[in-house]
Design an enzyme around this catalytic site. Structure first.
Site, PDB file in Angstrom:
ATOM      1  N   SER A 184       0.820  -1.179  -0.143  1.00 60.62           N
ATOM      2  CA  SER A 184       0.131   0.049  -0.027  1.00 60.62           C
ATOM      3  C   SER A 184       0.798   1.203  -0.028  1.00 60.62           C
ATOM      4  CB  SER A 184      -0.994   0.124   1.129  1.00 60.62           C
ATOM      5  OG  SER A 184      -1.252   1.399   1.426  1.00 60.62           O
ATOM      6  N   HIS A 228      -1.250  -1.245  -4.333  1.00 54.73           N
ATOM      7  CA  HIS A 228      -2.409  -1.197  -3.518  1.00 54.73           C
ATOM      8  C   HIS A 228      -2.573   0.442  -3.562  1.00 54.73           C
ATOM      9  CE1 HIS A 228      -6.001  -2.079  -1.115  1.00 54.73           C
ATOM     10  NE2 HIS A 228      -5.528  -1.159  -0.290  1.00 54.73           N
ATOM     11  N   ASP A 275      -4.801   3.576  -1.966  1.00 54.68           N
ATOM     12  CA  ASP A 275      -5.730   3.835  -1.175  1.00 54.68           C
ATOM     13  C   ASP A 275      -6.494   5.361  -1.435  1.00 54.68           C
ATOM     14  OD1 ASP A 275      -6.107   1.549   0.800  1.00 54.68           O
ATOM     15  OD2 ASP A 275      -3.990   1.963   0.945  1.00 54.68           O
ATOM     16  N   MET A 294      -9.138   8.308  -0.360  1.00 55.07           N
ATOM     17  CA  MET A 294      -9.798   8.569   0.914  1.00 55.07           C
ATOM     18  C   MET A 294     -10.494   9.938   0.639  1.00 55.07           C
ATOM     19  SD  MET A 294      -7.610   7.494   3.841  1.00 55.07           S
ATOM     20  CE  MET A 294      -6.584   6.035   3.845  1.00 55.07           C
ATOM     21  N   HIS A 343      -8.355   0.982  -4.004  1.00 55.65           N
ATOM     22  CA  HIS A 343      -9.282   0.761  -2.685  1.00 55.65           C
ATOM     23  C   HIS A 343      -9.936   1.903  -2.624  1.00 55.65           C
ATOM     24  CE1 HIS A 343      -9.531  -0.322   1.751  1.00 55.65           C
ATOM     25  NE2 HIS A 343     -10.620  -0.135   1.375  1.00 55.65           N
ATOM     26  N   MET A 362     -12.240   4.374  -0.596  1.00 54.97           N
ATOM     27  CA  MET A 362     -12.574   4.658   0.737  1.00 54.97           C
ATOM     28  C   MET A 362     -13.637   5.936   0.519  1.00 54.97           C
ATOM     29  SD  MET A 362      -9.718   3.310   3.084  1.00 54.97           S
ATOM     30  CE  MET A 362      -8.645   3.216   1.619  1.00 54.97           C
ATOM     31  N   MET A 391     -11.331  -5.391   5.743  1.00 60.06           N
ATOM     32  CA  MET A 391     -10.334  -4.750   6.545  1.00 60.06           C
ATOM     33  C   MET A 391      -9.955  -5.248   7.740  1.00 60.06           C
ATOM     34  SD  MET A 391      -9.744  -1.481   4.781  1.00 60.06           S
ATOM     35  CE  MET A 391      -8.849  -1.253   6.164  1.00 60.06           C
ATOM     36  N   GLY A 412      -8.708   4.276   6.925  1.00 58.08           N
ATOM     37  CA  GLY A 412      -8.548   5.722   7.180  1.00 58.08           C
ATOM     38  C   GLY A 412      -7.095   6.017   7.445  1.00 58.08           C
ATOM     39  N   PHE A 413      -6.530   4.999   7.945  1.00 58.44           N
ATOM     40  CA  PHE A 413      -4.908   5.391   8.385  1.00 58.44           C
ATOM     41  C   PHE A 413      -4.229   3.982   8.472  1.00 58.44           C
ATOM     42  CE2 PHE A 413      -7.952   8.003  10.782  1.00 58.44           C
ATOM     43  CZ  PHE A 413      -7.272   9.105  10.324  1.00 58.44           C
ATOM     44  N   GLY A 414      -2.819   4.180   8.076  1.00 62.19           N
ATOM     45  CA  GLY A 414      -1.895   3.114   8.015  1.00 62.19           C
ATOM     46  C   GLY A 414      -1.480   2.848   9.363  1.00 62.19           C
ATOM     47  N   GLY A 415      -0.551   1.959   9.624  1.00 66.66           N
ATOM     48  CA  GLY A 415      -0.198   1.725  11.028  1.00 66.66           C
ATOM     49  C   GLY A 415      -0.715   1.269  12.120  1.00 66.66           C
ATOM     50  N   ASP A 434      -6.530  -6.505   4.671  1.00 70.00           N
ATOM     51  CA  ASP A 434      -5.914  -4.886   4.597  1.00 70.00           C
ATOM     52  C   ASP A 434      -5.772  -4.385   5.843  1.00 70.00           C
ATOM     53  OD1 ASP A 434      -5.020  -2.593   3.722  1.00 70.00           O
ATOM     54  OD2 ASP A 434      -6.728  -1.740   2.615  1.00 70.00           O
TER      55      ASP A 434
HETATM   56  C1  DX5 Z   1      -6.321   1.828   5.381  1.00 72.61           C
HETATM   57  C2  DX5 Z   1      -5.800   1.368   4.012  1.00 72.61           C
HETATM   58  C3  DX5 Z   1      -4.755   0.599   3.832  1.00 72.61           C
HETATM   59  C4  DX5 Z   1      -3.359   0.879   4.663  1.00 72.61           C
HETATM   60  C5  DX5 Z   1      -2.580  -0.413   5.413  1.00 72.61           C
HETATM   61  O1  DX5 Z   1      -7.227   2.588   5.355  1.00 72.61           O
HETATM   62  O2  DX5 Z   1      -6.852   1.041   3.243  1.00 72.61           O
HETATM   63  O3  DX5 Z   1      -4.448  -0.026   2.689  1.00 72.61           O
HETATM   64  O4  DX5 Z   1      -2.643   1.663   3.869  1.00 72.61           O
HETATM   65  O5  DX5 Z   1      -1.592   0.282   6.105  1.00 72.61           O
HETATM   66  P1  DX5 Z   1      -0.873  -0.889   7.266  1.00 72.61           P
HETATM   67  O6  DX5 Z   1      -0.435  -1.900   6.503  1.00 72.61           O
HETATM   68  O7  DX5 Z   1       0.273   0.399   7.416  1.00 72.61           O
HETATM   69  O8  DX5 Z   1      -1.829  -1.226   8.288  1.00 72.61           O
HETATM   70 ZN    ZN Z   2      -6.407  -0.283   1.250  1.00 74.60          ZN
END
Ligand code: DX5
Ligand code: ZN
Length: 215
Positions: free
Chosen positions: A7, A32, A34, A36, A65, A67, A136, A141-144, A174
């Site tokens: 991603s 991938h 994302d 938003m 993806h 969102m 999901m 909404g957020f990574g990490g 994801d």
């Molecule tokens: C979150 C995204 C993910 C995100 C995953 O809303 O859909 O694709 O980038 O990030 P990690 O792998 O850091 O959880």
């Molecule tokens: Zn995603």
């Protein structure tokens, strides 16, 4: 062997061309991406103009993806920007069947994403019409963020639904995917691993991608 889809949300946007080059040279199968809108999820990422730029760097499939609310308004533009797969959220679509038909008629693979609280049985009457389900494993909404363990039960249920109906639908996971939990995710029946932070925050992302491939 799982499909690995890094991603780009966790990539270094100041050096996006280098990040794309790295993925291109790596064993990553898909990009991938994302998108938003700040309405469906409490964050805003990037849109079609950035995707169009990235499209010039690679021939690997773009797994987009969405969102966003009202994805039908933008499906055509994402196709033009270079999307190969378009994934919409079940929670964002009042007329999901219509949205799926639209995506397929534009020549893209169609996917449906489920938030962590959305049960897989809601897919019963759409599963035969789609190419992939994105489960999901964090709130979008957020990574990490940290992987929600209950996701494993959902993967097993969905795998059974797909196999019982002899369907060829991919299961994509994801959020919070790491080298530690990837094996359990694949063993539960997932085919596609999306990984943001695990790949891009590592000192050697190509090595991590290779390790995820060999799970
Ligand atoms: C979150 C995204 C993910 C995100 C995953 O809303 O859909 O694709 O980038 O990030 P990690 O792998 O850091 O959880
Ligand atoms: Zn995603």
């Amino acid at each position: 062997m799982p499909i690995v889809a890094p991603s780009l949300l966790a990539s270094d946007f100041l050096h996006l061309a280098d990040e794309c080059k790295m993925l291109n040279e790596s064993e990553a199968d898909w990009f991938h991406l994302d998108v938003m809108d700040g309405r469906f999820v409490p964050n805003i990422s990037y849109g079609m103009s950035i995707i169009k730029q990235m499209r010039k760097t690679t021939n690997k499939p773009f797994d987009v993806h969405l969102m966003i609310l009202e994805p039908e308004k933008y499906a055509e533009e994402f196709k033009e920007a270079g999307a190969d797969h378009l994934i919409v959220h079940i929670e964002a679509c009042v007329h999901l069947h219509r949205n799926i038909q639209q995506i397929k008629s534009l020549g893209m693979k169609a996917g449906v994403a489920l938030n962590p609280h959305t049960p897989v049985f809601l897919l019963q009457d759409i599963l035969a019409d789609i190419d992939q389900v994105l489960i999901m494993s964090v709130n979008p909404g957020f990574g990490g963020q940290e992987f929600i363990p209950h996701t494993i039960t959902k993967i097993r249920e969905l795998r059974k639904m797909i196999d019982d109906n002899n369907l060829n639908v991919k299961i994509e996971i994801d959020g919070g995917v790491t080298l530690e939990n990837a094996k359990e995710i694949v063993n539960a029946g997932a085919n596609v691993l999306v990984a943001g932070s695990t790949v891009f925050k590592a000192p050697d992302p190509k090595k991590i991608i290779a390790e995820l491939k060999s799970i």
